[in-house]
Design a protein around this motif. Structure first.
Motif, PDB file in Angstrom:
ATOM      1  N   UNK A  96      37.932  90.277  35.144  1.00 10.96           N
ATOM      2  CA  UNK A  96      38.814  89.168  34.412  1.00 10.96           C
ATOM      3  C   UNK A  96      37.952  87.847  33.967  1.00 10.96           C
ATOM      4  N   UNK A  97      37.407  87.487  34.959  1.00  9.92           N
ATOM      5  CA  UNK A  97      36.615  86.102  34.902  1.00  9.92           C
ATOM      6  C   UNK A  97      35.841  86.128  33.584  1.00  9.92           C
ATOM      7  N   UNK A  98      34.764  87.296  33.728  1.00 16.30           N
ATOM      8  CA  UNK A  98      33.625  87.359  32.799  1.00 16.30           C
ATOM      9  C   UNK A  98      34.511  87.865  31.308  1.00 16.30           C
ATOM     10  N   UNK A  99      35.279  88.767  31.408  1.00 11.33           N
ATOM     11  CA  UNK A  99      35.881  89.143  30.118  1.00 11.33           C
ATOM     12  C   UNK A  99      36.838  87.895  29.311  1.00 11.33           C
ATOM     13  N   UNK A 100      37.354  87.043  30.138  1.00  9.82           N
ATOM     14  CA  UNK A 100      38.119  85.897  29.694  1.00  9.82           C
ATOM     15  C   UNK A 100      37.015  84.929  29.110  1.00  9.82           C
ATOM     16  N   UNK A 101      36.033  84.529  30.013  1.00  9.90           N
ATOM     17  CA  UNK A 101      34.871  83.544  29.709  1.00  9.90           C
ATOM     18  C   UNK A 101      34.426  84.050  28.348  1.00  9.90           C
ATOM     19  N   UNK A 102      33.793  85.176  28.264  1.00  9.04           N
ATOM     20  CA  UNK A 102      33.124  85.704  27.369  1.00  9.04           C
ATOM     21  C   UNK A 102      34.012  85.772  25.785  1.00  9.04           C
ATOM     22  N   UNK A 103      35.139  86.572  25.980  1.00 10.29           N
ATOM     23  CA  UNK A 103      35.917  86.475  24.783  1.00 10.29           C
ATOM     24  C   UNK A 103      36.492  85.171  24.326  1.00 10.29           C
ATOM     25  N   UNK A 104      36.815  84.278  25.265  1.00  8.63           N
ATOM     26  CA  UNK A 104      37.187  82.849  25.192  1.00  8.63           C
ATOM     27  C   UNK A 104      36.089  82.078  24.351  1.00  8.63           C
ATOM     28  N   UNK A 105      34.711  82.467  24.740  1.00  6.82           N
ATOM     29  CA  UNK A 105      33.711  81.675  24.034  1.00  6.82           C
ATOM     30  C   UNK A 105      33.632  82.093  22.383  1.00  6.82           C
ATOM     31  N   UNK A 106      33.774  83.260  22.248  1.00  9.98           N
ATOM     32  CA  UNK A 106      33.669  83.861  20.948  1.00  9.98           C
ATOM     33  C   UNK A 106      34.923  83.148  20.149  1.00  9.98           C
ATOM     34  N   UNK A 107      36.244  83.581  20.800  1.00 13.01           N
ATOM     35  CA  UNK A 107      37.534  82.940  20.084  1.00 13.01           C
ATOM     36  C   UNK A 107      37.570  81.539  19.849  1.00 13.01           C
ATOM     37  N   UNK A 108      36.969  80.799  20.892  1.00  9.17           N
ATOM     38  CA  UNK A 108      36.638  79.095  20.470  1.00  9.17           C
ATOM     39  C   UNK A 108      36.371  78.789  19.224  1.00  9.17           C
TER      40      UNK A 108
END
Lengths: 226, 246
Positions: A96-108
């Motif tokens: 969950x940590x990796x998926x949210x940080x990774x997707x968060x970076x793209x979505x930002x």
């Protein structure tokens, strides 16, 4: 020759298991991560947009790192790497940590671009109505930016649903791991991989429908009244 | 005593000197029309007064308070804006909000007013500008003239003591100008203090009581509306009026 009875028997056994794993693991994993990713993305986008010194640099660094490295490597670092230096995180938490940080970076980046696309006049009108920056942001600018960003954000969600299969590599028992286990026992690799591909396809197709429905819903403020 | 007194506004954008020392005095109930060719600095003047642009220098006296127009302190700026309304050339309605929500949003967020009360005020103001029956419409569903009337209702929401109009009819189709000017005329008759940057000579002549003619960032001529139009003193003013009224 293909023994169709066997194929059907295996399908009858494996499909329900896959669907169960999909509904109880893959989808929740994707949704929880995506909600966290959205919070991260909006926060980062606002920091970038407002050009807050120092924090902005940290955000840029974070986006640079997470977009520039493979998600699989990030998962290994967060789970096996952390374990090797004595930090124990459960596999699901690490995922969950990796998926949210990774997707968060793209979505930002998507959210930031959409905020910048909102007319400056909306801010000026807000200020002249007595509102402050945050009030304008949450009531006027972000809702408008969200609509612009929605299709692209939803594509990220669809990607994430598929990418959760990577979590199998760090022992998370999600849909693909469930499939692997059946395959390891029955050696029917081709059939089972095709089956799981089909289930992912069904999930993503449903999400695409949800996306078009959402786009229609979100365009409420530019539909002509009859 | 003047209600709003402005002294020595200067504003440059890079090398371009837009305002070169403008003084302005407005009494309660005044309707001031600011005329001038494009690029004369009239819009910038208005935007500087309401802090939409930060002036390089200049002071402002308003309700026994002195404001520095080069100030960037949010609290000071908000304090001044609480008493003012602003109407934009391109309306700038919140496009994700209905006509009614456009009027009530500021009351509910900045003014912390309960929704019911805000909506009651909102409906009254929409009725005043003749937009009550369009309360639930989004800006995209309204004509330019209708949007501008909602924008005027929004500017009135905070119960301002002065309203600034920045070319309120310049973006409108000719047949829609009348409905907006009509609302402005009504406000003027009710005694609202207004500063109006405009190209509408009819409005300046018939509704305003004080006219200012600007060029190259300074006030070339100003005076009582009647005298200004009947007997302009400055050669540039005469030339401008000839061009505009042709």
């Amino acid at each position: 020759m293909i023994d169709w009875n066997e194929v059907i028997a295996l399908a009858m056994e494996s499909f329900p298991k896959m669907f169960m794993a999909g509904i109880t693991a893959t989808i929740p994993l994707a949704l929880v991560s995506f909600v966290l990713a959205m919070i991260i993305a909006v926060a980062c986008a606002m920091v970038q947009y407002a050009r807050i010194p120092v924090i902005r640099r940290i955000v840029q660094f974070y986006i640079w790192v997470f977009r520039g490295t493979p998600m699989l490597v990030q998962l290994f670092i967060m789970y096996f790497g952390m374990q090797s230096i004595g930090i124990r995180i459960s596999a699901v938490t690490a995922a969950i940590i990796v998926f949210s940080l990774n997707t968060g970076a793209y979505c930002a980046e998507t959210v930031r671009g959409s905020i910048e696309g909102v007319s400056k006049g909306q801010f000026e009108a807000g200020y002249c109505s007595g509102m402050n920056y945050m009030q304008i942001m949450f009531h006027v600018v972000l809702p408008q930016a969200f609509r612009t960003a929605f299709p692209s954000l939803f594509n990220n969600l669809i990607s994430l649903v598929k990418d959760t299969s990577l979590a199998a590599n760090i022992t998370v028992v999600e849909m693909f791991m469930t499939t692997e286990r059946i395959a390891g026992r029955t050696y029917r690799f081709m059939q089972l991989y095709l089956e799981v591909a089909l289930v992912y396809l069904i999930f993503c197709t449903i999400l695409t429908w949800v996306q078009s429905w959402g786009e229609k819903k979100l365009s409420y403020y530019d539909v002509k009244k009859v | 005593m003047a209600m709003l007194e402005i002294r020595g506004i200067h504003k440059s954008f890079g090398d371009a000197h837009i305002l070169n020392g403008v003084d302005l005095s407005v009494n309660k109930g005044d309707v001031v029309a600011i005329l001038g060719p494009s690029g004369s600095g009239k819009t910038t003047l208005l935007r500087c007064i309401n802090y939409l642009e930060t002036a390089d220098q200049g002071t402002m006296q308003f309700k026994d308070e002195t404001y520095d127009l080069s100030d960037t302190d949010h609290k000071r700026i908000a304090q001044f804006r609480r008493h003012t309304g602003f109407v934009f050339q391109n309306y700038n309605l919140f496009i994700n909000k209905t006509a009614l929500e456009n009027v009530t949003l500021g009351l509910m967020t900045a003014g912390k007013m309960p929704k019911k009360q805000a909506e009651q005020i909102g409906m009254e103001l929409l009725e005043k500008v003749g937009m009550k029956d369009r309360a639930s419409y989004y800006p995209s569903q309204l004509s330019g003239g209708q949007q501008q009337r909602v924008a005027i209702a929004r500017a009135l929401a905070g119960n301002p003591e002065i309203i600034f109009f920045d070319e309120p009819t310049s973006a409108l189709d000719p047949e829609l100008i009348g409905e907006v000017l009509g609302v402005m005329k009504k406000l003027a008759e009710e005694g609202m203090t207004m500063i109006v940057v405009t190209h509408e000579m009819g409005f300046a002549r018939n509704v305003s009581n004080h006219v200012i003619f600007m060029e190259h960032g300074v006030i070339v001529e100003e005076g009582d509306a009647h005298a200004f139009f009947e007997n302009p003193k400055n050669e540039r003013t005469r030339e401008f009026l000839r061009m505009e009224e042709r």
